[in-house]
Design an enzyme around this catalytic site. Structure first.
Site, short mmCIF file in Angstrom:
data_model
loop_
_atom_site.label_atom_id
_atom_site.label_comp_id
_atom_site.label_asym_id
_atom_site.label_seq_id
_atom_site.Cartn_x
_atom_site.Cartn_y
_atom_site.Cartn_z
N GLY A 30 0.77 -1.19 0.10
CA GLY A 30 0.35 -0.10 0.05
C GLY A 30 0.76 1.28 0.13
O GLY A 30 1.01 1.99 0.96
N SER B 217 1.02 3.63 -3.22
CA SER B 217 0.29 4.62 -4.15
C SER B 217 -1.09 5.04 -3.45
O SER B 217 -1.86 4.37 -2.87
CB SER B 217 -0.11 4.15 -5.53
N SER C 277 -1.81 -3.96 -5.99
CA SER C 277 -2.18 -5.15 -6.51
C SER C 277 -2.38 -6.48 -5.40
O SER C 277 -1.66 -6.14 -4.35
CB SER C 277 -0.94 -5.54 -7.12
N GLU D 170 12.29 -4.26 -5.86
CA GLU D 170 11.19 -4.34 -6.80
C GLU D 170 11.42 -4.07 -7.87
O GLU D 170 10.83 -4.72 -9.04
CB GLU D 170 10.00 -3.38 -6.11
N THR E 84 6.97 4.98 -12.68
CA THR E 84 7.23 5.20 -14.08
C THR E 84 8.63 5.42 -14.49
O THR E 84 9.59 5.72 -13.85
CB THR E 84 6.51 6.43 -14.55
N ASN E 85 8.93 5.16 -15.91
CA ASN E 85 10.05 5.39 -16.41
C ASN E 85 10.65 6.74 -16.34
O ASN E 85 11.87 6.85 -16.21
CB ASN E 85 10.34 4.70 -17.95
C1 LIG Z 1 -0.41 -2.62 -13.20
C2 LIG Z 1 -0.10 -1.96 -11.90
C3 LIG Z 1 0.21 -2.25 -10.55
C4 LIG Z 1 0.49 -1.22 -9.54
N1 LIG Z 1 0.52 -2.12 -8.40
C5 LIG Z 1 0.68 -1.28 -7.41
C6 LIG Z 1 0.80 -1.79 -5.91
O1 LIG Z 1 0.57 -3.01 -5.81
N2 LIG Z 1 0.75 -0.85 -4.87
C7 LIG Z 1 1.07 0.45 -5.19
O2 LIG Z 1 1.18 1.22 -4.06
N3 LIG Z 1 0.92 1.20 -6.53
C8 LIG Z 1 0.71 0.38 -7.35
N4 LIG Z 1 0.65 0.69 -8.67
C9 LIG Z 1 0.87 2.05 -8.63
C10 LIG Z 1 2.14 2.65 -9.33
O3 LIG Z 1 3.22 2.39 -8.48
C11 LIG Z 1 1.95 4.02 -9.82
O4 LIG Z 1 0.88 4.30 -10.76
C12 LIG Z 1 2.96 4.90 -10.40
O5 LIG Z 1 4.01 5.18 -9.21
C13 LIG Z 1 2.76 6.21 -11.19
O6 LIG Z 1 1.90 6.98 -10.07
P1 LIG Z 1 0.64 7.74 -10.70
O7 LIG Z 1 -0.27 6.64 -11.38
O8 LIG Z 1 0.01 8.54 -9.50
O9 LIG Z 1 1.01 8.56 -11.92
P2 LIG Z 1 1.61 10.16 -11.73
O10 LIG Z 1 2.66 10.09 -10.57
O11 LIG Z 1 0.28 11.19 -11.65
O12 LIG Z 1 2.44 10.46 -13.12
C14 LIG Z 1 1.70 10.78 -14.43
C15 LIG Z 1 2.81 11.01 -15.42
O13 LIG Z 1 3.54 12.21 -14.86
C16 LIG Z 1 5.00 11.80 -14.84
N5 LIG Z 1 5.62 12.34 -13.85
C17 LIG Z 1 5.31 12.42 -12.76
N6 LIG Z 1 6.22 13.20 -11.83
C18 LIG Z 1 7.45 13.10 -12.61
C19 LIG Z 1 8.71 13.87 -12.40
N7 LIG Z 1 8.98 14.16 -11.38
N8 LIG Z 1 9.46 13.79 -13.54
C20 LIG Z 1 9.12 13.39 -14.95
N9 LIG Z 1 7.93 12.80 -15.10
C21 LIG Z 1 6.80 13.02 -14.07
C22 LIG Z 1 4.82 10.20 -14.78
O14 LIG Z 1 6.06 9.66 -15.27
C23 LIG Z 1 3.68 9.99 -15.53
O15 LIG Z 1 4.15 9.68 -16.86
C24 LIG Z 1 0.50 -0.20 -9.75
C25 LIG Z 1 0.37 0.54 -11.16
C26 LIG Z 1 -0.06 -0.33 -12.17
C27 LIG Z 1 0.01 0.05 -13.32
#
Ligand SMILES: Cc1cc2nc3c(=O)[nH]c(=O)nc-3n(C[C@H](O)[C@H](O)[C@H](O)COP(=O)(O)OP(=O)(O)OC[C@H]3O[C@@H](n4cnc5c(N)ncnc54)[C@H](O)[C@@H]3O)c2cc1C
Length: 389
Positions: free
Chosen positions: A130, A132, A164, A247, A371-372
């Site tokens: 937990g 995000s 997840s 991870e 994210t990448n």
């Molecule tokens: C299949 C799947 C399983 C997952 N499982 C888990 C889980 O088990 N537990 C958990 O806690 N989370 C989980 N996640 C969540 C995942 O870790 C987050 O989706 C991820 O960290 C991105 O956060 P966000 O979705 O809030 O996107 P945001 O942080 O809002 O990002 C949106 C966009 O902005 C870009 N961005 C944001 N900040 C910056 C920066 N500083 N510099 C450059 N670009 C930036 C990002 O790269 C992205 O393209 C899962 C996600 C997926 C897709």
């Protein structure tokens, strides 16, 4: 500096690989899987995890007194590579083996280790993570879920998302704010929350593929004893960063869709598709990239074996390798064309259904686990010393 790697397997490693292959060849759960991709995400099968645990192949690197086998991270890599190549349903124990076990070894109390690690190693426990929240993903330090210490208890209130395995998990490895007055990166703690305590609600989220492996998770005055704290109070941030290195560094970042790719290569050759020079070139480029990605992941595993936690290399490996997985999904779907959208097993389209499913799932590869863009930021700052805006 990462240590140099001898890529030649030892006789013991060859023996281990052969044993895992033989087990997977005969296992009914592996043989019966129709979709073999992403087994660590959608392949939830607690019975399979128990069978694997009985062989001693979960918690392979951990001390024997906690149910481990005291083998190296390279040995663990050999096992995980075979599991994913075979499309085994490993999701039930994946988080426990990959990151919760190492986190408990690094920061857990002796009681937590003694109680939980042997059970993880036996394949008995499923964890969710937990981290995000709706307003905290890449910027994890913005998290708002509050865990207030009242006497000997934490009282937890807030919401997590994209969690997840939340619907299956025995425990949530929760990251929560314990000191709201401190600066964002401080005042955060890690707490192990049993999922059967009152006040937890799990609402499954359906993804583009139609699968519900993740969920929203609500905590409404959930009470857990202080003894469930992992490591130091308010110092969770530093522990989380280490957990994320585990991870991010595994072979699942390269070969989640390897079963599809391997079957596609044979099919494309048999059907004469590889006479097309464009497809042949794309396939060769992917093979080269996969080879290089694998070397990178082996280097990271060998650094872990040498006691290093190679954060920047793990970030680079995940960024590079997950983009290779996405290329695989695109090239396979494009080569199959409309046939790739047919039902699985339709005549003349043996990979149909699976190719479409993988194409729809593939965007997740470069989001889950960070994210990448964020991984490139880590490489920029930690490896190249560049300032972050
Ligand atoms: C299949 C799947 C399983 C997952 N499982 C888990 C889980 O088990 N537990 C958990 O806690 N989370 C989980 N996640 C969540 C995942 O870790 C987050 O989706 C991820 O960290 C991105 O956060 P966000 O979705 O809030 O996107 P945001 O942080 O809002 O990002 C949106 C966009 O902005 C870009 N961005 C944001 N900040 C910056 C920066 N500083 N510099 C450059 N670009 C930036 C990002 O790269 C992205 O393209 C899962 C996600 C997926 C897709």
């Amino acid at each position: 500096m990462l240590p140099s790697v001898d890529f030649r397997p030892t006789p013991e490693q060859l023996e281990l690989r052969d044993a895992v292959r033989a087990f997977l060849r005969d296992d009914p759960a592996v043989r019966s899987r129709s979709v073999r991709e992403d087994g660590w995400i959608i392949g939830y099968d607690p019975e399979f995890s128990r069978r694997l645990g009985a062989r001693g192949w979960i918690g392979l690197t951990w001390p024997r007194r906690y149910g481990g086998a005291e083998r190296s991270y390279l040995d663990r890599l050999i096992v995980t590579e075979e599991l994913l190549l075979a499309g085994a349903p490993v999701a039930a124990h994946w988080f426990g083996d990959r990151q919760i076990g190492p986190a408990l070894l690094a920061h857990g109390s002796e009681t937590q280790r003694a109680e939980l690690l042997p059970r993880i190693a036996r394949g008995e426990l499923c964890f969710c993570v937990g981290m995000s929240e709706p307003n905290a993903g890449s910027d994890l330090a913005a998290l708002e879920t509050r865990a207030e210490l009242r006497g000997d208890e934490f009282v937890i209130r807030g919401q997590k998302t994209w969690t997840s395995f939340a619907a299956h998990a025995d425990y949530c490895y929760l990251v929560a704010r314990t000191d709201p007055e401190a600066r964002p990166h401080r005042g955060i703690s890690e707490i192990l929350v049993p999922m059967d305590v009152p006040g937890i609600e799990v609402r499954p989220i359906r993804d583009m593929v139609g699968e519900t492996h993740f969920a929203e998770l609500f905590f409404d005055d959930v009470r857990v004893p202080r003894a469930q704290l992992i490591g130091e109070l308010h110092r969770g941030w530093y522990q989380i960063m280490q957990q994320l290195d585990y991870e991010r560094s595994g072979i699942e970042r390269l070969i989640s869709n390897a079963p599809l790719w391997n079957e596609f290569k044979t099919w494309a050759r048999d059907e004469g598709l590889t006479r097309d020079p464009v497809l042949r070139d794309e396939m060769a480029q992917i093979e080269i990239a996969r080879f290089a990605g694998r070397q990178l992941i082996y280097r990271v595993a060998s650094a872990l074996s040498a006691g290093q936690v190679p954060g920047r290399e793990a970030a680079a490996a995940k960024a590079i390798c997950t983009e290779i997985e996405q290329r695989v999904a695109r090239v396979v779907a494009a080569a199959l064309g409309p046939a790739g959208l047919l039902e699985a097993g339709a005549p003349g389209a043996p990979l149909a259904g699976r190719a479409a499913r993988n194409l729809l799932y593939a965007p997740a590869y470069t989001i889950q686990g960070g994210t990448n863009n964020i991984l490139r930021n880590i490489v920029a700052s930690r490896a190249l010393g560049l300032p972050l805006s």
